[in-house]
Design an enzyme around this catalytic site. Structure first.
Site, PDB file in Angstrom:
ATOM      1  N   LYS A 139      72.517 -11.198 -32.284  1.00 51.17           N
ATOM      2  CA  LYS A 139      71.732 -10.427 -31.329  1.00 51.17           C
ATOM      3  C   LYS A 139      70.764 -11.380 -30.627  1.00 51.17           C
ATOM      4  O   LYS A 139      70.240 -12.320 -31.246  1.00 51.17           O
ATOM      5  CB  LYS A 139      70.963  -9.340 -32.074  1.00 51.17           C
ATOM      6  CG  LYS A 139      70.177  -8.375 -31.201  1.00 51.17           C
ATOM      7  CD  LYS A 139      69.483  -7.337 -32.083  1.00 51.17           C
ATOM      8  CE  LYS A 139      68.777  -6.273 -31.301  1.00 51.17           C
ATOM      9  NZ  LYS A 139      68.100  -5.279 -32.181  1.00 51.17           N
ATOM     10  N   SER A 222      69.398  -0.839 -30.779  1.00 48.05           N
ATOM     11  CA  SER A 222      69.280  -1.889 -29.794  1.00 48.05           C
ATOM     12  C   SER A 222      70.276  -3.031 -29.991  1.00 48.05           C
ATOM     13  O   SER A 222      70.420  -3.873 -29.112  1.00 48.05           O
ATOM     14  CB  SER A 222      67.854  -2.449 -29.815  1.00 48.05           C
ATOM     15  OG  SER A 222      67.544  -3.047 -31.056  1.00 48.05           O
ATOM     16  N   SER A 246      68.319   0.264 -35.187  1.00 48.86           N
ATOM     17  CA  SER A 246      68.972  -0.641 -34.244  1.00 48.86           C
ATOM     18  C   SER A 246      70.209  -1.371 -34.741  1.00 48.86           C
ATOM     19  O   SER A 246      70.934  -1.948 -33.927  1.00 48.86           O
ATOM     20  CB  SER A 246      67.960  -1.665 -33.727  1.00 48.86           C
ATOM     21  OG  SER A 246      67.010  -1.029 -32.912  1.00 48.86           O
TER      22      SER A 246
END
Length: 588
Positions: A139, A222, A246
């Site tokens: 990420k 996310s 997330s």
């Protein structure tokens, strides 16, 4: 008078230049034609056959394997690190072109690393570590030396540690250093939403990341880029973060697995974050994978590095193989109870605020039926009101009045994306006394929840081992219609350990609208009226399995039993064989 800032280049132009630079890092032979890109835009499901048309058979064979099999094949010289890395780099390149799921590409660096690993293997006839040659995606909060970390902010382009130009491209997140020491190959960084605090993945840098299983739907957030990339098999294992769902939301929405550990189990040192000073309820590093085995592999490997020695915030708990085996011993390999103490599960059907859509309720019923048929115990879960916990947690997320968010936006002059303009309008920060009172409220809620969990032993002398509940009140959501994050947020307030497992997919023929349902409130009505069986058809359904603080090994073991029980149940549901040898169908 207000100061008017003049920027050397408009934010939109900087974003466009960054997008073009990223595409230029993809090899020419991996670039898709305009015709193929147009075809992808019109395609509902990008997974499986669609993306595989751009790959060779040997590449499809490689990306179809899961993490554990890949490291075994490299260890046994059936595959080389270069072969594996090349296959995943190419697939990730195609995935980005059709799905918008990457922020950073460093394939050449990855292939050089893979070649070095192959050379070491050839010289020493042994692997560098348990992750030798395995590509791991990241990420875009994790810092890689020489590579941007934008975290979705235009003002961070050209940097990898916020606003300090002296540190640009020199920082490496501790957990990345650990992965490299274990033999991993790092090759790309995945998309995330502006601010991180959003259950979808949209930003001013790459736009929106949609769901590869059904492009009517969101990839979640996310860590949405991670989820989408893995759904397209451009990765089998990746790192994300979780402060409100997330890593769990993208896993559930994309049909993959994830582990949300308790904060401070894995190192967050030198990882970018939103409002990093808010540490009462911390964000945690999480793991996403196409298999349960991948989650276990990375957790066990990383903890072997003793991350607490370099990151004082990490609690010194090594990987506990004994805990894993203790729970595995309570079931047979097919998930059935084996005559010892069966597992006891609490099931939360609804949080009493927003009723799950039909596909989620069906998924819960599928899991409950499989567990019960396997001989384990099921009880309804009625904890302290989850809305109370969600409200406390949300107040912490917004305590700084969005000051940090606007500080990052002001680096380039970019605006908040439309979805977030109301939620993160600049406000006065919460005062200290209110913050302290909120902390006490959080501690009380944690204690009340713990007391309830302990009370589950009163009826039969056995405490609930784990809780099963929705990740969201819907399958992978229609963009703009994610109205309620309470199912995940409350677990962050509790700091519990969670594994998400894929269960099924929404089916327009089965998951019909229940016209008799009367919504509980306006929020529930909004969610219920947003359900469209045609739009949601094919959207993945995942559920979360929850244990208490620092019980990662326990919840991984229990998740394995649940998945095995589900596979046994599905095999039985396909039919039985009569004495004449004819199959009798038992339904879908």
């Amino acid at each position: 008078m207000a100061t008017i800032r003049v920027f050397p280049q408009p934010w939109a132009a900087r974003a466009a230049a960054k997008r073009e630079d990223t595409l230029n890092k993809i090899r020419a032979e991996w670039r898709l034609s305009t015709t193929d890109l147009v075809k992808a835009e019109k395609q509902r499901d990008l997974t499986g056959p669609f993306i595989q048309q751009f790959l060779h058979d040997d590449e499809i064979s490689i990306i179809s394997k899961d993490s554990v099999q890949l490291v075994e094949d490299i260890k046994n010289a059936k595959l080389t690190a270069v072969q594996v890395t090349s296959a995943f780099c190419k697939t990730a390149a195609i995935a980005h072109q059709i799905n918008n799921c990457l922020h950073e590409i460093f394939f050449d660096q990855a292939l050089e690393r893979a070649a070095w690993l192959d050379d070491q293997f050839s010289k020493n006839q042994s692997t560098v570590g348990p992750l030798h040659g395995l590509p791991i995606s990241l990420k875009d909060q994790l810092h890689v030396k020489g590579v941007d970390t934008t975290m979705g902010y235009i003002g961070w382009i050209g940097r990898n540690f916020g606003s300090d130009p002296e540190q640009a491209h020199k920082i490496e997140s501790q957990i990345n250093t650990e992965l490299l020491s274990l033999g991993a190959v790092l090759y790309c960084k995945t998309s995330l939403p502006q601010t991180l605090l959003f259950g979808e993945t949209k930003n001013n840098l790459v736009g929106e990341t949609l769901n590869p299983n059904n492009q009517n739907l969101s990839a979640g957030g996310s860590s949405g880029g991670e989820g989408a990339l893995q759904a397209l098999r451009g990765s089998t294992l990746g790192l994300g973060t979780d402060i409100g769902g997330s890593v769990r939301i993208p896993a559930a929405f994309n049909g993959i697995y994830s582990l949300k550990p308790t904060p401070e189990r894995l190192s967050y040192r030198a990882v970018a974050n939103n409002n990093p000073g808010e540490n009462t309820y911390r964000s945690t590093i999480g793991i996403l994978s196409t298999s349960l085995g991948g989650l276990n592999l990375l957790l066990q490997a990383d903890l072997s590095c003793k991350p607490w020695l370099k990151d004082p915030s990490v609690v010194p708990i090594p990987f506990r193989e004994d805990v894993l085996k203790e729970y595995e011993a309570r079931a047979n390999p097919d998930g059935t109870a084996n005559g010892t103490i069966p597992l006891k599960f609490g099931v939360l059907w609804t949080d009493g605020v927003v009723q799950p859509h039909p596909p989620i309720t069906r998924g819960l019923n599928m899991v409950v039926e499989a567990i019960r048929s396997a001989g384990h115990k099921i009880v309804d879960w009625n904890p302290p009101a989850q809305e109370v916990g969600r409200a406390i947690h949300l107040a912490f997320l917004k305590a700084d009045g969005a000051y940090d968010i606007h500080s990052q936006l002001n680096l380039s002059g970019e605006p908040l994306i439309p979805d977030l303009r109301k939620s993160f309008k600049l406000r006065e920060p919460m005062n200290l006394l209110k913050y302290q009172d909120l902390t006490l409220q959080g501690l009380k809620y944690e204690a009340d929840y713990s007391d309830y969990w302990n009370s589950t032993a009163e009826q039969d002398g056995q405490i609930v081992d784990a809780v099963i509940m929705p990740v969201a009140p819907h399958a992978a959501v229609i963009p703009g219609k994610y109205y309620h994050t309470g199912y995940t947020q409350v677990i962050n307030l509790l700091n519990y350990s969670v594994v998400v497992i894929p269960v099924t997919k929404a089916d327009r023929l089965i998951d019909t609208v229940d016209s008799s349902y009367e919504p509980l409130n306006d929020l529930d009505r909004m969610n219920w009226e947003a359900y469209d069986p045609e739009m949601y058809d094919g959207g993945p359904v995942g559920l979360q399995i929850i244990a208490r603080k620092f019980e990662e090994e326990k919840v991984l073991s229990i998740a394995k039993i649940v998945v095995s029980a589900m596979e046994t149940s599905k095999a039985g549901a396909k039919g039985t064989v009569t004495r004449e040898g004819n199959q009798i169908a038992r339904g879908a």
